[in-house]
Design a protein around this motif. Structure first.
Motif, PDB file in Angstrom:
ATOM      1  N   MET A 116       3.943 -93.779 -60.842  1.00 22.81           N
ATOM      2  CA  MET A 116       4.022 -92.336 -61.641  1.00 22.81           C
ATOM      3  C   MET A 116       2.921 -92.605 -62.974  1.00 22.81           C
ATOM      4  SD  MET A 116       7.041 -90.878 -63.527  1.00 22.81           S
ATOM      5  CE  MET A 116       7.984 -90.599 -62.255  1.00 22.81           C
ATOM      6  N   ILE A 117       2.720 -93.680 -63.412  1.00 23.13           N
ATOM      7  CA  ILE A 117       1.916 -93.737 -64.392  1.00 23.13           C
ATOM      8  C   ILE A 117       0.388 -93.530 -63.895  1.00 23.13           C
ATOM      9  CG2 ILE A 117       0.766 -95.669 -66.011  1.00 23.13           C
ATOM     10  CD1 ILE A 117       3.600 -96.724 -66.406  1.00 23.13           C
ATOM     11  N   HIS A 118       0.315 -94.003 -62.770  1.00 24.24           N
ATOM     12  CA  HIS A 118      -1.013 -93.854 -62.101  1.00 24.24           C
ATOM     13  C   HIS A 118      -1.342 -92.743 -61.788  1.00 24.24           C
ATOM     14  CE1 HIS A 118      -4.522 -94.856 -59.623  1.00 24.24           C
ATOM     15  NE2 HIS A 118      -4.101 -94.035 -58.561  1.00 24.24           N
ATOM     16  N   THR A 119      -0.469 -91.835 -61.382  1.00 22.12           N
ATOM     17  CA  THR A 119      -0.541 -90.548 -61.142  1.00 22.12           C
ATOM     18  C   THR A 119      -0.852 -89.686 -62.429  1.00 22.12           C
ATOM     19  OG1 THR A 119       0.770 -90.329 -59.089  1.00 22.12           O
ATOM     20  CG2 THR A 119       0.592 -88.296 -60.191  1.00 22.12           C
ATOM     21  N   VAL A 120      -0.051 -89.860 -63.529  1.00 17.25           N
ATOM     22  CA  VAL A 120      -0.315 -89.206 -64.731  1.00 17.25           C
ATOM     23  C   VAL A 120      -1.709 -89.638 -65.193  1.00 17.25           C
ATOM     24  CG1 VAL A 120       0.589 -89.225 -67.194  1.00 17.25           C
ATOM     25  CG2 VAL A 120       2.154 -89.102 -65.518  1.00 17.25           C
ATOM     26  N   LYS A 121      -2.012 -90.705 -65.100  1.00 13.12           N
ATOM     27  CA  LYS A 121      -3.472 -91.192 -65.579  1.00 13.12           C
ATOM     28  C   LYS A 121      -4.614 -90.444 -65.007  1.00 13.12           C
ATOM     29  CE  LYS A 121      -2.880 -95.834 -67.285  1.00 13.12           C
ATOM     30  NZ  LYS A 121      -3.114 -97.303 -67.170  1.00 13.12           N
ATOM     31  N   ASN A 122      -4.550 -90.434 -63.563  1.00  7.60           N
ATOM     32  CA  ASN A 122      -5.368 -89.421 -62.792  1.00  7.60           C
ATOM     33  C   ASN A 122      -5.207 -88.177 -63.139  1.00  7.60           C
ATOM     34  OD1 ASN A 122      -6.554 -91.461 -61.373  1.00  7.60           O
ATOM     35  ND2 ASN A 122      -5.084 -91.353 -59.492  1.00  7.60           N
ATOM     36  N   TYR A 123      -4.289 -87.387 -63.378  1.00  7.12           N
ATOM     37  CA  TYR A 123      -3.991 -85.963 -63.891  1.00  7.12           C
ATOM     38  C   TYR A 123      -4.791 -85.693 -65.159  1.00  7.12           C
ATOM     39  CZ  TYR A 123      -1.985 -81.620 -65.424  1.00  7.12           C
ATOM     40  OH  TYR A 123      -1.737 -80.447 -65.860  1.00  7.12           O
ATOM     41  N   ILE A 124      -4.550 -86.618 -66.241  1.00  5.09           N
ATOM     42  CA  ILE A 124      -5.287 -86.674 -67.411  1.00  5.09           C
ATOM     43  C   ILE A 124      -6.577 -86.757 -67.367  1.00  5.09           C
ATOM     44  CG2 ILE A 124      -5.681 -87.564 -69.525  1.00  5.09           C
ATOM     45  CD1 ILE A 124      -2.398 -88.453 -69.648  1.00  5.09           C
ATOM     46  N   LYS A 125      -7.435 -87.767 -66.468  1.00  3.79           N
ATOM     47  CA  LYS A 125      -8.796 -87.896 -66.274  1.00  3.79           C
ATOM     48  C   LYS A 125      -9.278 -86.731 -65.654  1.00  3.79           C
ATOM     49  CE  LYS A 125     -11.707 -91.517 -63.935  1.00  3.79           C
ATOM     50  NZ  LYS A 125     -11.859 -92.243 -63.167  1.00  3.79           N
ATOM     51  N   GLN A 126      -8.533 -86.074 -64.702  1.00  7.28           N
ATOM     52  CA  GLN A 126      -9.280 -84.990 -64.015  1.00  7.28           C
ATOM     53  C   GLN A 126      -9.121 -83.747 -65.089  1.00  7.28           C
ATOM     54  OE1 GLN A 126      -7.012 -84.251 -60.468  1.00  7.28           O
ATOM     55  NE2 GLN A 126      -7.700 -86.220 -59.580  1.00  7.28           N
ATOM     56  N   ARG A 127      -8.299 -83.573 -65.990  1.00 11.12           N
ATOM     57  CA  ARG A 127      -8.145 -82.453 -66.959  1.00 11.12           C
ATOM     58  C   ARG A 127      -9.219 -82.693 -67.926  1.00 11.12           C
ATOM     59  NH1 ARG A 127      -5.873 -77.822 -65.554  1.00 11.12           N
ATOM     60  NH2 ARG A 127      -3.991 -78.040 -64.014  1.00 11.12           N
ATOM     61  N   LEU A 128      -9.264 -83.720 -68.335  1.00  8.54           N
ATOM     62  CA  LEU A 128     -10.265 -83.948 -69.918  1.00  8.54           C
ATOM     63  C   LEU A 128     -11.559 -84.575 -69.038  1.00  8.54           C
ATOM     64  CD1 LEU A 128      -7.860 -86.566 -72.102  1.00  8.54           C
ATOM     65  CD2 LEU A 128      -8.348 -83.825 -72.096  1.00  8.54           C
ATOM     66  N   PHE A 129     -11.621 -84.949 -68.166  1.00  4.32           N
ATOM     67  CA  PHE A 129     -13.081 -85.301 -67.514  1.00  4.32           C
ATOM     68  C   PHE A 129     -13.284 -84.653 -66.135  1.00  4.32           C
ATOM     69  CE2 PHE A 129     -11.575 -88.740 -70.199  1.00  4.32           C
ATOM     70  CZ  PHE A 129     -12.425 -88.516 -71.242  1.00  4.32           C
ATOM     71  N   PRO A 130     -13.236 -83.279 -66.162  1.00  2.00           N
ATOM     72  CA  PRO A 130     -13.476 -82.644 -64.706  1.00  2.00           C
ATOM     73  C   PRO A 130     -14.743 -83.311 -64.095  1.00  2.00           C
ATOM     74  CG  PRO A 130     -14.099 -81.117 -66.507  1.00  2.00           C
ATOM     75  CD  PRO A 130     -13.479 -82.396 -67.227  1.00  2.00           C
ATOM     76  N   ALA A 131     -14.480 -83.097 -62.643  1.00  2.00           N
ATOM     77  CA  ALA A 131     -15.753 -83.394 -61.772  1.00  2.00           C
ATOM     78  C   ALA A 131     -17.103 -82.647 -62.282  1.00  2.00           C
ATOM     79  CB  ALA A 131     -15.692 -83.385 -60.610  1.00  2.00           C
ATOM     80  N   ALA A 132     -18.068 -83.316 -62.338  1.00  2.00           N
ATOM     81  CA  ALA A 132     -19.399 -82.829 -62.614  1.00  2.00           C
ATOM     82  C   ALA A 132     -19.940 -82.041 -61.437  1.00  2.00           C
ATOM     83  CB  ALA A 132     -20.610 -83.814 -63.112  1.00  2.00           C
ATOM     84  N   ILE A 133     -20.926 -80.856 -61.602  1.00  2.00           N
ATOM     85  CA  ILE A 133     -21.634 -80.309 -60.692  1.00  2.00           C
ATOM     86  C   ILE A 133     -23.163 -80.732 -60.884  1.00  2.00           C
ATOM     87  CG2 ILE A 133     -22.322 -78.182 -59.669  1.00  2.00           C
ATOM     88  CD1 ILE A 133     -19.715 -76.961 -60.195  1.00  2.00           C
ATOM     89  N   LEU A 134     -23.699 -81.563 -59.708  1.00  2.00           N
ATOM     90  CA  LEU A 134     -25.137 -82.152 -59.878  1.00  2.00           C
ATOM     91  C   LEU A 134     -25.986 -81.285 -59.096  1.00  2.00           C
ATOM     92  CD1 LEU A 134     -24.080 -85.791 -59.784  1.00  2.00           C
ATOM     93  CD2 LEU A 134     -24.131 -84.517 -61.924  1.00  2.00           C
ATOM     94  N   GLU A 135     -26.823 -80.811 -59.508  1.00  2.00           N
ATOM     95  CA  GLU A 135     -27.944 -79.815 -58.662  1.00  2.00           C
ATOM     96  C   GLU A 135     -29.144 -80.799 -58.145  1.00  2.00           C
ATOM     97  OE1 GLU A 135     -28.866 -75.753 -58.802  1.00  2.00           O
ATOM     98  OE2 GLU A 135     -30.988 -76.425 -59.045  1.00  2.00           O
ATOM     99  N   LYS A 136     -29.222 -81.025 -56.855  1.00  2.00           N
ATOM    100  CA  LYS A 136     -30.333 -81.650 -56.293  1.00  2.00           C
ATOM    101  C   LYS A 136     -31.140 -80.977 -55.387  1.00  2.00           C
ATOM    102  CE  LYS A 136     -27.775 -86.193 -56.505  1.00  2.00           C
ATOM    103  NZ  LYS A 136     -28.553 -86.924 -57.566  1.00  2.00           N
ATOM    104  N   ASN A 137     -32.299 -81.393 -55.280  1.00  2.80           N
ATOM    105  CA  ASN A 137     -33.170 -80.415 -54.153  1.00  2.80           C
ATOM    106  C   ASN A 137     -32.758 -80.824 -52.693  1.00  2.80           C
ATOM    107  OD1 ASN A 137     -34.622 -82.779 -52.969  1.00  2.80           O
ATOM    108  ND2 ASN A 137     -35.516 -83.269 -54.751  1.00  2.80           N
ATOM    109  N   SER A 138     -33.298 -80.031 -51.782  1.00  2.00           N
ATOM    110  CA  SER A 138     -32.459 -79.999 -50.730  1.00  2.00           C
ATOM    111  C   SER A 138     -32.592 -81.231 -49.928  1.00  2.00           C
ATOM    112  CB  SER A 138     -32.843 -78.802 -49.863  1.00  2.00           C
ATOM    113  OG  SER A 138     -34.117 -78.808 -49.671  1.00  2.00           O
ATOM    114  N   VAL A 139     -33.706 -81.692 -50.039  1.00  3.51           N
ATOM    115  CA  VAL A 139     -34.017 -83.108 -49.266  1.00  3.51           C
ATOM    116  C   VAL A 139     -33.021 -84.170 -49.727  1.00  3.51           C
ATOM    117  CG1 VAL A 139     -35.636 -84.868 -48.721  1.00  3.51           C
ATOM    118  CG2 VAL A 139     -36.299 -82.465 -48.977  1.00  3.51           C
ATOM    119  N   GLU A 140     -33.102 -84.509 -50.937  1.00  7.08           N
ATOM    120  CA  GLU A 140     -32.082 -85.348 -51.500  1.00  7.08           C
ATOM    121  C   GLU A 140     -30.622 -85.047 -51.045  1.00  7.08           C
ATOM    122  OE1 GLU A 140     -31.266 -87.757 -55.776  1.00  7.08           O
ATOM    123  OE2 GLU A 140     -32.681 -86.081 -55.773  1.00  7.08           O
TER     124      GLU A 140
END
Length: 250
Positions: A1-25
């Motif tokens: 449960m602690i692990h789940t809560v930590k993941n929830y907080i991490k996702q809320r406070l540090f959302p996944a980034a969107i990185l733009e890359k050229n088409s080849v990369e």
């Protein structure tokens, strides 16, 4: 449960980034799991649209070029129509490597520019290009090259992410680790592509588009992106074109 809560907080406070890359990369990274993507709206819609535009008359016994072939998503369908030769072109070595795994005898070329240097004039009867055009920076130069390597009387079939949606912020993304990667796109109006070909002796055989509607809502719900669905509902999401070149006897 602690692990789940930590993941929830991490996702809320540090959302996944969107990185733009050229088409080849981007596609070199994406190649690893490109063929294992359940619930990918664009790929699923392209599976619907492509067969509407391609038939045995333009494939059977023909020299066919697949420009932006990727991992060869449509190759089983094309091979079933018995082309004389099927040649794949792509900028991503990673995608071509996956294609070669599936089709060991495949004839492929990794291209580094849009002029198809080294490919002789009038090499192909048919060019197909799916989900690729918006990755090309200079579409005029590219289409001039396509016309150079296409025989008189030949056919061009194109499908791609609709430029209207791209122009309004739509993105082609995939998940990599915790982050999302957005593939660099360029907005080329459908009218521009059509006119460039029509002005060079082509006629329009078919034009299709599919708009985002209620039937697609679950794709967005599954990714917790209903706000994106609401933003783009009613927008055209994918288009398809089939144009035929005159044979010079008109």
């Amino acid at each position: 449960m602690i692990h789940t809560v930590k993941n929830y907080i991490k996702q809320r406070l540090f959302p996944a980034a969107i990185l733009e890359k050229n088409s080849v990369e981007a596609y070199d990274i994406w190649a690893e799991n490109y063929d294992e993507q359940p619930g990918n709206l664009m790929l699923d819609l392209d599976e619907i649209l492509f067969p509407r535009l391609v038939n045995s008359a333009i494939i059977s016994g023909k020299q066919v070029a697949d420009i932006g072939c990727g991992t060869g998503r449509h190759w089983s369908k094309l091979i079933a129509l018995n082309p004389a030769r099927l040649t794949g072109f792509d900028t991503s070595g990673g995608m071509l490597a996956r294609l070669q795994q599936k089709f060991p005898e495949a004839d492929t070329y990794q291209i580094t520019e849009d002029t198809f240097t080294g490919i002789v004039d009038d090499s192909f009867d048919t060019i197909v290009s799916t989900l690729t055009v918006a990755h090309i920076p200079d579409i005029k130069t590219a289409l001039q090259a396509w016309m150079r390597i296409l025989k008189p009387g030949g056919d061009i079939v194109i499908t791609d992410f609709h430029p209207q949606t791209l122009a309004n912020g739509g993105k082609r993304t995939f998940k990599h680790g915790r982050d999302f990667i957005a593939v660099e796109n360029f907005v080329h109006p459908v009218s521009l592509i059509k006119n460039l070909l029509l002005e060079n002796g082509f006629t329009l055989v078919a034009e299709e588009e599919i708009k985002i509607d209620e039937s697609m809502k679950h794709y967005y719900a599954d990714k917790n992106a209903l706000h994106v669905y609401e933003k783009y509902k009613g927008y055209p999401i994918i288009y398809g074109l089939h144009l035929k070149r005159g044979d010079g006897t008109e």
